[in-house]
Structures are given as structure tokens and as C-alpha cells.
Design a protein around this motif. Sequence first.
Motif, mmCIF file in Angstrom:
data_model
loop_
_atom_site.group_PDB
_atom_site.id
_atom_site.type_symbol
_atom_site.label_atom_id
_atom_site.label_comp_id
_atom_site.label_asym_id
_atom_site.label_seq_id
_atom_site.Cartn_x
_atom_site.Cartn_y
_atom_site.Cartn_z
ATOM 1 N N THR A 96 -18.056 11.161 -41.398
ATOM 2 C CA THR A 96 -19.197 10.310 -41.701
ATOM 3 C C THR A 96 -19.127 9.079 -40.804
ATOM 4 O O THR A 96 -18.062 8.494 -40.654
ATOM 5 N N PRO A 97 -20.229 8.688 -40.191
ATOM 6 C CA PRO A 97 -20.189 7.503 -39.334
ATOM 7 C C PRO A 97 -19.693 6.301 -40.125
ATOM 8 O O PRO A 97 -20.046 6.115 -41.280
ATOM 9 N N ARG A 98 -18.873 5.492 -39.504
ATOM 10 C CA ARG A 98 -18.336 4.301 -40.154
ATOM 11 C C ARG A 98 -18.916 3.082 -39.454
ATOM 12 O O ARG A 98 -18.884 2.981 -38.233
ATOM 13 N N VAL A 99 -19.424 2.170 -40.224
ATOM 14 C CA VAL A 99 -19.990 0.938 -39.689
ATOM 15 C C VAL A 99 -18.977 -0.169 -39.967
ATOM 16 O O VAL A 99 -18.540 -0.356 -41.101
ATOM 17 N N SER A 100 -18.608 -0.903 -38.946
ATOM 18 C CA SER A 100 -17.605 -1.961 -39.090
ATOM 19 C C SER A 100 -18.226 -3.246 -39.637
ATOM 20 O O SER A 100 -19.441 -3.463 -39.532
ATOM 21 N N ALA A 101 -17.377 -4.117 -40.166
ATOM 22 C CA ALA A 101 -17.844 -5.420 -40.648
ATOM 23 C C ALA A 101 -18.494 -6.231 -39.515
ATOM 24 O O ALA A 101 -19.545 -6.844 -39.736
ATOM 25 N N PRO A 102 -17.931 -6.244 -38.295
ATOM 26 C CA PRO A 102 -18.626 -6.959 -37.212
ATOM 27 C C PRO A 102 -20.014 -6.374 -36.904
ATOM 28 O O PRO A 102 -20.935 -7.119 -36.574
ATOM 29 N N GLU A 103 -20.171 -5.064 -37.014
ATOM 30 C CA GLU A 103 -21.489 -4.460 -36.799
ATOM 31 C C GLU A 103 -22.468 -4.873 -37.895
ATOM 32 O O GLU A 103 -23.642 -5.128 -37.624
ATOM 33 N N LEU A 104 -21.984 -4.938 -39.131
ATOM 34 C CA LEU A 104 -22.837 -5.399 -40.227
ATOM 35 C C LEU A 104 -23.246 -6.855 -39.992
ATOM 36 O O LEU A 104 -24.405 -7.228 -40.192
ATOM 37 N N LEU A 105 -22.289 -7.670 -39.567
ATOM 38 C CA LEU A 105 -22.587 -9.077 -39.313
ATOM 39 C C LEU A 105 -23.607 -9.225 -38.187
ATOM 40 O O LEU A 105 -24.544 -10.025 -38.293
ATOM 41 N N ASP A 106 -23.459 -8.449 -37.137
ATOM 42 C CA ASP A 106 -24.430 -8.486 -36.043
ATOM 43 C C ASP A 106 -25.824 -8.108 -36.550
ATOM 44 O O ASP A 106 -26.812 -8.771 -36.230
ATOM 45 N N PHE A 107 -25.901 -7.059 -37.370
ATOM 46 C CA PHE A 107 -27.192 -6.635 -37.915
ATOM 47 C C PHE A 107 -27.830 -7.734 -38.764
ATOM 48 O O PHE A 107 -29.011 -8.048 -38.594
ATOM 49 N N VAL A 108 -27.076 -8.333 -39.701
ATOM 50 C CA VAL A 108 -27.685 -9.330 -40.591
ATOM 51 C C VAL A 108 -28.101 -10.573 -39.811
ATOM 52 O O VAL A 108 -29.120 -11.187 -40.119
ATOM 53 N N ARG A 109 -27.346 -10.924 -38.788
ATOM 54 C CA ARG A 109 -27.736 -12.084 -37.964
ATOM 55 C C ARG A 109 -29.025 -11.815 -37.204
ATOM 56 O O ARG A 109 -29.903 -12.669 -37.134
ATOM 57 N N ARG A 110 -29.129 -10.615 -36.624
ATOM 58 C CA ARG A 110 -30.357 -10.271 -35.891
ATOM 59 C C ARG A 110 -31.551 -10.215 -36.837
ATOM 60 O O ARG A 110 -32.629 -10.719 -36.530
ATOM 61 N N ALA A 111 -31.360 -9.611 -38.011
ATOM 62 C CA ALA A 111 -32.458 -9.514 -38.984
ATOM 63 C C ALA A 111 -32.856 -10.906 -39.479
ATOM 64 O O ALA A 111 -34.044 -11.197 -39.645
ATOM 65 N N ALA A 112 -31.875 -11.772 -39.709
ATOM 66 C CA ALA A 112 -32.174 -13.132 -40.186
ATOM 67 C C ALA A 112 -32.942 -13.945 -39.146
ATOM 68 O O ALA A 112 -33.663 -14.875 -39.496
ATOM 69 N N ALA A 113 -32.809 -13.585 -37.881
ATOM 70 C CA ALA A 113 -33.524 -14.289 -36.808
ATOM 71 C C ALA A 113 -34.927 -13.733 -36.574
ATOM 72 O O ALA A 113 -35.701 -14.308 -35.808
ATOM 73 N N ASP A 114 -35.269 -12.642 -37.261
ATOM 74 C CA ASP A 114 -36.581 -11.996 -37.103
ATOM 75 C C ASP A 114 -37.583 -12.705 -38.015
ATOM 76 O O ASP A 114 -37.705 -12.385 -39.194
ATOM 77 N N THR A 115 -38.304 -13.677 -37.470
ATOM 78 C CA THR A 115 -39.198 -14.496 -38.302
ATOM 79 C C THR A 115 -40.303 -13.673 -38.955
ATOM 80 O O THR A 115 -40.705 -13.974 -40.077
ATOM 81 N N GLU A 116 -40.777 -12.635 -38.274
ATOM 82 C CA GLU A 116 -41.810 -11.787 -38.881
ATOM 83 C C GLU A 116 -41.271 -11.095 -40.131
ATOM 84 O O GLU A 116 -41.937 -11.044 -41.169
#
Length: 172
Positions: free
Chosen positions: A8-28
Amino acid sequence: MLQRTSATPRVSAPELLDFVRRAAADTELIDSLPLDPEGRTWVRLDGPGGSEAWLIGWPPGTGTGWHDHAESQGAFATAHGTLRENALAVRLPASGWKTLELADGVDRERELTAGQGRAFGRHHVHEVFNESRTEHAVSVHAYYPPLPLIRRFSRSGAVLRLEQVERPEDWQ
């Protein structure tokens, strides 16, 4: 000869952090969340690699209470406003207890303003809240593997008590 099966693909904590930061910067995306003046609001997002993700609105004075995310690691980032996190620097037993006495020095506190985020490992015990009396906060959260349960705790001084176990059907 043994054949390897794809894990099963494993998502790392740094990858999760990168995702939430990018999503939080998406003003739309952030502006699309309906905000309620009294209760938290949330919308489920498509997280990376099969992770579970949420966009959450926090009215003034609201919070989660003490909880953990069981076997899931996670990350969250503040998109708007300020969130405070109180955490315990201790690993709790996975099961078999109802009350624990915490040692001195396990408390950690941090403030996350817009654009700031953090990642955490499995069994991370914390509470997150919006201390503002006037301003909503908005944040993005992601967990991998998807949350199997959330354990909720009460705390009185150094005593942490398991109060409730929630399963996905309780919050979906």
C-alpha cells in the motif's frame, strides 16, 4: 521463488505537511469553506496517496479538546487566523488503560499563525483551538493512514482520562 506484492502506498509526514501547506495557501479553496458563527465547519478533501484530509473552520473560542489520531500520522497548517496547540511529549499506550498520571515536563505549546504548519507522528496527543474572541481561523489537516479512530481525553492537572473512542462513522 517468492513474488513481491506491491505494498500500500505510504505517505510520509513531510509529504502530508507539504500538502496541507499548499492547500492552506490556496485562497480559492479557503474562501470556499462556509463559516458558521457558532460551530466548527469542515469539508473533506482529497489528500495525497490515499490520505484523509479536511478543511476546517474554527469560530472564535472553539477547539477540539484533548485527543489523538491512533495509528495515523498527520499534519495541519493554518490558512487564516491563529490556532494554538497544546500537546503532550509522551507516547500513550495503544490500549488497556483508562487513566494515566502524566510526568512533569511533558506539556508543549505552540501557536500557528496563517502559513504555519506542523507534522506529527502516531499517537500524538493534543488539543487545538482558536483563542480569538472575534476572528475565525481556518486550517487544513491530513492523516495517513486514514483515521481508524480518534480517542478523546479529559485532563485534570497531571491526570489524563480516556473518555470516548470515535470511529469514522461518527464524524463523516
